[in-house]
Structure formats: structure tokens, C-alpha cells
Enzyme design. Structure first.
Site, PDB file in Angstrom:
ATOM      1  N   CYS A  64       4.170 -43.639  18.813  1.00 21.19           N
ATOM      2  CA  CYS A  64       3.498 -44.133  17.838  1.00 21.19           C
ATOM      3  C   CYS A  64       2.745 -43.451  18.697  1.00 21.19           C
ATOM      4  CB  CYS A  64       3.790 -44.817  16.508  1.00 21.19           C
ATOM      5  SG  CYS A  64       2.243 -44.439  15.625  1.00 21.19           S
ATOM      6  N   LYS A  83       0.060 -38.461   1.586  1.00 17.96           N
ATOM      7  CA  LYS A  83       0.743 -39.727   0.816  1.00 17.96           C
ATOM      8  C   LYS A  83       0.783 -39.808  -0.444  1.00 17.96           C
ATOM      9  CE  LYS A  83       0.202 -43.321   4.344  1.00 17.96           C
ATOM     10  NZ  LYS A  83       0.619 -43.278   5.387  1.00 17.96           N
TER      11      LYS A  83
END
Length: 577
Positions: free
Chosen positions: A448, A221
Site C-alpha cells: 500500500c 467514495k
């Protein structure tokens, strides 16, 4: 939109020799430009999940597959598959949202997201609890109001951030415009997204689908942000590429360029560490897109594609040296960077409550604890914001601190907003401490998959106990930054907080102290893998000492270094020392 710099010969060679690279690189290269078998996976009604390969590819589409971890053990005992659901993250450059978009987000959250929205630490929305068969309807609903989830996750340029300062209306509008341009410029084109989610036909072409990203996209990313001094609300030093606005005589002169920030690390892996960005020079505002091309292209071509834990831009810089990186950026730009210009940050929080901008319009900044928008007994936050969106003619602005600004309110409309605050139980202040008002938490459990401990659900309760300590030391109103993450990946940017907490196991956390109040310094581990009792005792001790012996104007993060509780961290490589 200007075309990004095409992949160099070196990056083409990388995508053609994938047998020597990591498995994620091969997956991307063989994915048919991120299509995979997602269409087929979505049609499979025998499971609530998609295939493991499609799970990874869908991140590029802004979607994470998750499951309800509160139910995981019970479902395993019943020999049922996990309670699969999905998180979808919206691309929202600079956190600016129209009332029409807000109403659509609210509608979708009520229909598919268990009547809740989440404001993230990167100024956007997340839907949680989406079921597989509702994904298309959700994304198509976003499309109706010109929103999407492209590149909100994955190995690409993530959502672009921009400072929010209602007082500086004209400057904010100009910087936001550059942030929006950078976002539109840097995201993948992704025909696959339009085909899978909108039902568009695939169009054959002799041109590459991704002239910049190629078949393997970026190694990891990449985060871009725009800051407006004196408020470092976006934590510009935590960005892979940061633009620091330089105003001269009230006008935007250009930007200082900062490179190499990043929060993620892995416990017990000393080769991984958070890093703050280095300021390398100044450019005029019209060079922003060229700088994005040059810096992202450098990372695309030289980032580590063998070891994903070493693939962020911060490691590329430390491996090759800042001087070499800067020279390569200038080579790609075709011109030299100017010397960095003076600037000063003094805080990174939000000014809560009512404010009047330089344009005479009013702005209301609401404290949204941990970014969670939902209705609670006597405090109907979600209903209130829907009611506001139905009458509001300005905009909503999500802040990097998980708060929300109802922006650009005409003076004559202020009374109507105040009446709605009272009607929905939001009119009176709850008397939050300075610590709570400067707190952030990631989502963590139960959704998560990376979380090792609680964060969003636990931090408010921990703060209740910390506020008792603050009252005992007469520090209730003292602004102190505290951030909690359920794992070491650092989505809430805990490693630059004055008090940082990262999860190690259920009920166990690492405690970090000594970050800079305006995001200018990393903190240092003070306690490792401890529970609440040890955390409270340590913070009672250090906060009490701070209350007695702090110097005039001294921040808590500065004090714990001066008092010897932790050493000052001057570089990312020193973080684990």
C-alpha cells in the site's frame, strides 16, 4: 435495473465550472468518462507503470497501482524504476461467492497473484502483486464467472456489505437480495470498463453514459451496508448509508436508515475526523433503492468538490446540519421517513466453528487472520479451500471481519469437509485468544502506497506479546476488539475498536481506547506516535486494571471510559478535542 435519479441542474453546473474546483474534479471531467489513456498505458512495455492520470482513473476500474516498498530503496540505488505492480479488488455484494467463482479466483491468484488472496474488511477479495501485462487476463478471467472490479475503488458507490448470520437463513437471504439489488443499482454503468478490459466496441449514443454520476461522479467514495441485529458485523455506523434490518414476527418489515458514517482522517488535521452514522428513520423494504438514489444524489450535488479531505458525506452532514439533510432526503424521496423502530446490537464479531442454520444446513466459519489466504508449512489453507470448492454445493461467504464461512453444507456432506480440514492441517484449533479472534488489520506495507507503518505483517507478532499479558491477567478468553491500520485512513475501521492502532512512522503508532464492543462508539487517542514498548506497557496497565475492577458484563471499551483513561467521544467533531 431502475435508472438512478439524473444529475440536477446544480450538479451539471458543477461539472461545467471546473476551473473553480479541485484538480481531481477536472481530471474526472476531462477523462472521457474514465477512459483516459489507459489503453495506451497498458501497451507501454518500457515501464511497469501507467501514467499518473491513468493511475487515478484506474481506481474507478477497481485497480490500484502500487510498488513493492520493501525493494524501493534498493531499486532507487540501482537507478531502476520502482517494482510496480497492481492491486485489483473484486465487486462482491454481501460477500457471497459460488464454488465455481472460488475456483476461478484461486486459479487467477496462483497464476498472477503470487499464490495468495486477501479477504477485505468490506467482504470481498483483493489480488495483490499483479503485473501490468497480466491485468487484462485477470479481469477477463473474473468475467468468465460473472465477477468484475467495477467501482470497487474510486469516487462512486463502493462494494455493498451485508450481515452474515448463518442461523437466520431466510432473513439473511432476503437482506442479501436487497444488498445485491442496491449494488447493481448504484454502480456506474462504465462502458469504458467493458471497452478497455473486455475489448468491446464503443457504441455512439445521444444518451449520457452516466445518467446519475455525470462527468464528475461523486466527490469521494460512498459506502453502503445492510446490518441484521443483534450482530453489527458490518459496522453499520461506519457506512455513509446504512440499512438496519427490522424483523417483526420473523419477517423483514423494512429498514432503519442511518447516514453519515466514515472512518478516514488525517493526522495533524483537526478538521478531519471519523464519524458514526445517525439513524434518521424507517422505510419499508421496497423503498431501499429510492433511498439510495436520494442520499447519493444529495451527496453528489452538495458534497465538497474543492477540498478532497472534506468531501465525504459525513462533512456534508455536519456542515449543513442533520435536520436539513434529512429534510432534503425526504424532499427527493417524495415522502417522509417513518420514526425509527427499536433494535438492539450486542456484538460485531463472528461465531466461529460449526453452526446449524434454521434451514437445517450446516455452516463452518473459519478464522482467517487478517484475511490472508495462503499456504503455510503444515497448514495449507489455500489448497484446502480449493479442495472444498471442488466438492461444495453451497456457497462461500466472506465476513466483514475478514473471516470465511463455508455455507449451506448439506448434513451428509459435513464429514467430507471435516476430513479435508484434517488432511490440510486445519483440523485442530490453535487456541487463539479472544483478542486475536476479534482482530483486524489492513494490508499496509509492503504494497500500500499510503502506509506509514506495518499492519498485516506486524499485528500477529504484537498479539503474541499481548497474549502473554492477557494470560497474566486471566483474560485470554475475553473478547476484545483490536484493529490496526498502517495509516490514519482507517480501512480496518480502527476508530470504533476497543483498542485501535494507526501507523505514524515505521514502528510508531497512535493508540486509541474506548470504542464500543458492537461498533456503537468512537474511541479516543490515549498515546500518540509511540513504539511497541510503550504500547505494551499501556495495555498491560489498562488490561490489568480491567481484570481487577471490571463490573459484571462490562466490556473493556466501556471500562477505560469509566476508569478515566479516555473521555467518551459522543460525536465525530469531538474526536480530536
Amino acid at each position: 435495473m431502475t435508472d438512478l435519479i439524473a444529475p440536477t441542474d446544480r450538479s451539471r453546473d458543477l461539472s461545467q465550472s471546473l476551473e473553480h474546483l479541485g484538480p481531481d474534479e477536472a481530471l474526472k471531467a476531462d477523462s472521457d468518462q474514465l477512459r483516459g489513456t489507459i489503453k495506451t498505458s497498458l501497451l507501454d512495455r518500457l515501464t511497469g507503470s501507467v501514467t499518473p492520470t491513468d493511475t487515478k482513473l484506474m481506481k474507478f476500474h477497481g485497480i490500484y497501482q502500487q510498488d513493492d516498498r520493501d525493494l524501493r530503496d534498493e531499486r532507487r540505488r540501482q537507478k531502476l524504476e520502482p517494482a510496480y505492480q497492481f492491486m485489483a479488488r473484486v465487486r462482491l455484494p454481501g460477500g457471497v461467492c459460488t464454488p465455481a467463482q472460488w475456483l476461478k479466483l484461486d486459479e487467477l491468484a496462483r497464476a498472477y497473484g503470487q499464490e495468495t488472496l486477501r479477504l477485505t474488511t468490506r467482504q470481498t477479495f483483493q489480488f495483490h502483486w499483479l503485473l501490468k501485462h497480466d491485468l487484462k487476463a485477470t479481469l477477463q478471467g473474473l468475467h468468465e464467472v460473472l465477477l468484475d472490479t467495477i467501482a470497487a475503488c474510486g469516487d462512486d458507490s463502493r462494494g455493498v456489505m451485508a450481515s452474515v448470520n448463518p442461523h437466520l437463513s431466510a432473513l439473511h437471504a432476503e437482506v442479501y437480495r436487497y444488498a445485491r439489488q442496491a449494488s447493481d443499482h448504484a454502480i456506474p454503468r462504465m462502458p469504458a470498463y467493458h471497452e478497455i478490459w473486455y475489448g468491446e466496441e464503443r457504441v455512439a449514443s445521444s444518451e449520457p453514459e452516466e445518467p446519475f454520476y455525470g462527468r464528475t461522479y461523486l466527490p469521494r467514495k460512498f459506502k453502503i451496508g445492510f446490518a441484521i441485529p443483534p450482530i453489527n458485523d458490518i459496522d453499520v455506523y461506519a457506512q455513509d448509508l446504512g440499512f438496519i434490518a427490522i424483523a417483526e414476527r420473523g419477517k423483514l418489515a423494512g429498514f432503519n436508515v442511518a447516514i453519515g458514517g466514515g472512518m478516514g482522517r488525517t493526522d495533524q488535521a483537526s478538521a478531519t475526523y471519523p464519524r458514526l452514522a445517525d439513524v434518521i428513520g424507517f422505510v419499508e423494504a421496497d423503498k431501499v433503492l429510492a433511498v439510495c438514489d436520494a442520499v447519493m444524489g444529495l451527496q453528489r450535488d452538495y458534497g465538497d468538490r474543492r477540498d478532497r479531505s472534506h468531501a465525504r458525506f459525513k462533512y456534508t452532514i455536519d456542515d449543513r446540519g442533520l435536520d436539513w439533510i434529512t429534510a432534503e432526503i425526504e424532499l427527493r424521496l417524495g415522502f417522509g421517513l417513518q420514526p425509527a423502530r427499536p433494535f438492539d446490537f450486542t456484538a460485531n464479531g463472528d461465531a466461529l466453528g460449526w453452526q446449524v442454520g434454521e434451514d437445517g444446513r450446516h455452516h463452518l466459519t473459519l478464522f482467517i487472520e487478517n484475511g490472508r489466504i495462503a499456504n503455510h508449512p503444515g497448514r495449507a489453507l489455500m489448497d484446502f479451500l480449493r479442495a472444498v470448492a471442488r466438492i461444495h454445493t453451497g456457497s462461500f461467504r466472506l465476513t466483514p471481519n475478514q473471516n470465511l464461512i463455508i455455507a449451506e453444507i448439506a448434513p451428509q456432506a459435513r464429514a467430507g469437509i471435516k476430513a479435508l480440514l484434517t488432511e490440510y492441517g486445519l483440523g485442530a484449533s490453535k487456541g487463539e485468544s479472544g483478542l486475536r479472534l476479534n482482530s483486524m488489520a489492513c494490508v499496509a506495507l509492503p504494497t500500500c502506497g499510503l502506509a506509514m507503518a506495518e499492519s498485516e505483517r506486524y499485528l500477529p507478532h504484537l498479539l503474541d506479546k499481548l497474549e502473554e499479558i492477557l494470560r497474566s491477567h486471566d483474560l485470554t478468553d475475553e473478547p476484545i476488539t483490536i484493529r490496526m491500520s498502517g495509516c490514519p485512513n482507517g480501512c480496518s475501521r480502527p476508530y470504533i475498536a476497543e483498542i485501535g492502532l494507526t501507523g505514524r512512522a515505521p514502528g510508531k503508532y497512535n493508540l486509541y481506547l474506548g470504542g464500543g464492543f458492537h461498533g456503537q462508539r468512537l474511541n479516543k487517542m490515549y498515546l500518540e506516535n509511540v513504539g511497541e514498548t510503550a504500547l505494551l506497557a499501556a495495555l498491560d496497565k489498562t488490561l490489568g486494571h480491567f481484570a481487577k475492577e471490571r463490573q459484571e458484563g462490562e466490556r473493556f471499551g466501556d471500562f477505560v471510559i469509566r476508569a478515566g483513561y479516555v473521555a467518551e467521544v459522543k460525536a465525530g467533531r469531538d474526536f480530536n478535542a
